[in-house]
Design a protein around this motif. Sequence first.
Motif, PDB file in Angstrom:
ATOM      1  N   ILE A  15       0.842  -1.203   0.000  1.00 45.11           N
ATOM      2  CA  ILE A  15       0.000   0.000   0.000  1.00 45.11           C
ATOM      3  C   ILE A  15       0.872   1.247   0.000  1.00 45.11           C
ATOM      4  CG2 ILE A  15      -1.721   1.272   1.341  1.00 45.11           C
ATOM      5  CD1 ILE A  15      -2.836  -1.383   2.265  1.00 45.11           C
ATOM      6  N   PRO A  16       0.537   2.257  -0.809  1.00 47.64           N
ATOM      7  CA  PRO A  16       1.356   3.478  -0.861  1.00 47.64           C
ATOM      8  C   PRO A  16       1.311   4.251   0.448  1.00 47.64           C
ATOM      9  CG  PRO A  16      -0.649   3.731  -2.167  1.00 47.64           C
ATOM     10  CD  PRO A  16      -0.573   2.289  -1.785  1.00 47.64           C
TER      11      PRO A  16
ATOM     12  N   TRP B   1       0.259   5.751   7.618  1.00 50.57           N
ATOM     13  CA  TRP B   1       0.352   6.761   8.678  1.00 50.57           C
ATOM     14  C   TRP B   1       1.805   6.999   9.066  1.00 50.57           C
ATOM     15  CZ3 TRP B   1      -2.843  10.263  10.471  1.00 50.57           C
ATOM     16  CH2 TRP B   1      -2.590  10.876  11.691  1.00 50.57           C
ATOM     17  N   LYS B   2       2.261   8.254   8.870  1.00 48.64           N
ATOM     18  CA  LYS B   2       3.569   8.715   9.348  1.00 48.64           C
ATOM     19  C   LYS B   2       4.746   7.913   8.783  1.00 48.64           C
ATOM     20  CE  LYS B   2       1.553  11.790  11.994  1.00 48.64           C
ATOM     21  NZ  LYS B   2       1.588  13.220  11.677  1.00 48.64           N
TER      22      LYS B   2
ATOM     23  N   HIS C 236      -7.074   4.230   9.177  1.00 52.23           N
ATOM     24  CA  HIS C 236      -6.142   4.124   8.055  1.00 52.23           C
ATOM     25  C   HIS C 236      -5.604   2.706   7.921  1.00 52.23           C
ATOM     26  CE1 HIS C 236      -2.564   3.825  10.632  1.00 52.23           C
ATOM     27  NE2 HIS C 236      -3.082   4.780  11.384  1.00 52.23           N
ATOM     28  N   TYR C 237      -5.183   2.353   6.721  1.00 52.12           N
ATOM     29  CA  TYR C 237      -4.534   1.071   6.510  1.00 52.12           C
ATOM     30  C   TYR C 237      -3.243   0.999   7.325  1.00 52.12           C
ATOM     31  CZ  TYR C 237      -7.532   0.397   2.371  1.00 52.12           C
ATOM     32  OH  TYR C 237      -8.584   0.251   1.523  1.00 52.12           O
ATOM     33  N   GLY C 238      -2.842  -0.217   7.666  1.00 48.47           N
ATOM     34  CA  GLY C 238      -1.572  -0.397   8.354  1.00 48.47           C
ATOM     35  C   GLY C 238      -1.727  -0.548   9.853  1.00 48.47           C
TER      36      GLY C 238
ATOM     37  N   PRO D  27       6.031   8.194  17.855  1.00 44.48           N
ATOM     38  CA  PRO D  27       4.783   7.969  17.121  1.00 44.48           C
ATOM     39  C   PRO D  27       4.590   8.899  15.928  1.00 44.48           C
ATOM     40  CG  PRO D  27       4.412   8.001  19.493  1.00 44.48           C
ATOM     41  CD  PRO D  27       5.814   8.454  19.284  1.00 44.48           C
ATOM     42  N   SER D  28       5.230  10.077  15.937  1.00 45.19           N
ATOM     43  CA  SER D  28       5.059  11.016  14.832  1.00 45.19           C
ATOM     44  C   SER D  28       6.004  10.733  13.668  1.00 45.19           C
ATOM     45  CB  SER D  28       5.296  12.448  15.331  1.00 45.19           C
ATOM     46  OG  SER D  28       6.612  12.586  15.848  1.00 45.19           O
TER      47      SER D  28
END
Length: 305
Positions: A35-36, A41-42, A200-202, A103-104
């Motif tokens: 997945i792109p 996320w981040k 979100h995916y992931g 986390p960011s």
Amino acid sequence: MIARRSQRARLSEIWAVWLLFGLATVAVFETYWRIPPSQLWKVHNSGLVGGAGRAFVFAGFSPAVAAFAVLPIVADRIEDRRADVVAIVAFLLCATVGFVQTPSHLDPKWSNTFPVVGVALAVALTAWATMRGRRETVRTGRAGNRARLVLGGVTLFFAAPYIAAELGFHLDGVPVLGWIFQTGKIRPEPGSGHLHAAVHYGHHHGLDGFLLVVTALLLSRLLGGIRRPGLRPFTAAILSLMLVYGWTNMVNDLWVEQIVKRGWTGRQVPDVLVPSLSLAWAAMLVAAVLIYAACFSPRPLLRGR
């Protein structure tokens, strides 16, 4: 929850924990390869580099937290000073997770190597304990096992959106689960307004919470087999806090994505992913003490039972 009916154990609970984390690592690798980054996320890398990098970061987070409880159990079983030294080194390496995890920014960093090495040492010690360690009689009670199954089942239900996201799909259109959980709907991200899928995916820290709750429930079955007096309450305290930490992170993630993103409220559950001097962490410690006292504190066995 500890100890009434005896049975032989070969650390199958610990291997079940490592299997769960292994499967999660494979899922992260595959999803972040496929997945792109714009739908994740981040992260910024894609393809093989993206998958391997995100899997490496994951392997140094919740598996390292799980290792905190695994290490005293396997060190107690091995009964070898060399194992004690390795366990202490692994524990300290895993403890760096509190400093290196950001986390960011979830692309891999060299500092992620420290907790990953700690996890690898914990797995190696588990193998050592399985092959050479003491065969221990573990006592489990029916009531405790039923409680574990119920708590695990409820936790699994609420982890459904995160298991799906880990595998790279949403629950939209899935009977029952798709009606209860919003996952694929485009919603503004609280605080930034950036439009994104509600889930979100992931990988999500809600899934980390689920994995740690399952870890604590499984490993609690082995508390009765710890012989060193100081290690048993130490491990029980870790498991108590692990339960609270896991559930709180799940609630935090679910609240944002299922409550705040629906527009029902703007209030958020405090972020407790990283330890801090805060009221939220103080409340978690109190909850952990209560769980320890209610479930894990040693009790004298009654004669004839």
